[in-house]
Design a protein around this motif. Structure first.
Motif, PDB file in Angstrom:
ATOM      1  N   PRO A  57       0.829  -1.206   0.000  1.00  0.00           N
ATOM      2  CA  PRO A  57       0.000   0.000   0.000  1.00  0.00           C
ATOM      3  C   PRO A  57       0.865   1.259   0.000  1.00  0.00           C
ATOM      4  O   PRO A  57       1.979   1.260   0.508  1.00  0.00           O
ATOM      5  CB  PRO A  57      -0.818  -0.124   1.282  1.00  0.00           C
ATOM      6  CG  PRO A  57      -0.063  -1.071   2.136  1.00  0.00           C
ATOM      7  CD  PRO A  57       0.693  -1.976   1.215  1.00  0.00           C
ATOM      8  N   ALA A  63      -3.077   3.606   5.255  1.00  0.00           N
ATOM      9  CA  ALA A  63      -2.320   2.500   4.684  1.00  0.00           C
ATOM     10  C   ALA A  63      -2.432   1.239   5.535  1.00  0.00           C
ATOM     11  O   ALA A  63      -2.388   0.128   5.017  1.00  0.00           O
ATOM     12  CB  ALA A  63      -0.860   2.889   4.519  1.00  0.00           C
ATOM     13  N   SER A  67      -3.042  -3.041   4.518  1.00  0.00           N
ATOM     14  CA  SER A  67      -1.809  -3.816   4.640  1.00  0.00           C
ATOM     15  C   SER A  67      -2.082  -5.303   4.814  1.00  0.00           C
ATOM     16  O   SER A  67      -1.232  -6.125   4.480  1.00  0.00           O
ATOM     17  CB  SER A  67      -0.970  -3.305   5.803  1.00  0.00           C
ATOM     18  OG  SER A  67      -1.670  -3.438   7.030  1.00  0.00           O
TER      19      SER A  67
END
Length: 71
Positions: A57, A63, A67
């Protein structure tokens, strides 16, 4: 295909040369099949298998959410 470019070999000389070429080709094929990594049972121990095969990512505030998404 093998072609005689220079000279005029006798049938015996030609047979001997072809025997050497065929023997070397057979040895190379046997070595390639016995090479490490050709057996799929060793695949589990490959360190490259731990590297994710998908893009990571992009860094950012969200993010962490992507993940651990399934592949």
């Amino acid at each position: 295909m093998i072609k005689v470019v220079r000279g005029n070999p006798t049938p015996e000389e030609l047979a001997a040369a072809l025997a050497v070429v065929r023997t070397r080709a057979a040895a190379a094929a046997a070595a390639a099949s016995a090479a490490p990594g050709s057996d799929r049972t060793d695949e589990w121990a490959d360190p490259a298998s731990t590297i994710p095969r998908r893009r990571l990512p992009h860094p950012g505030p969200r993010a962490w959410r992507t993940s651990y998404w399934p592949r």
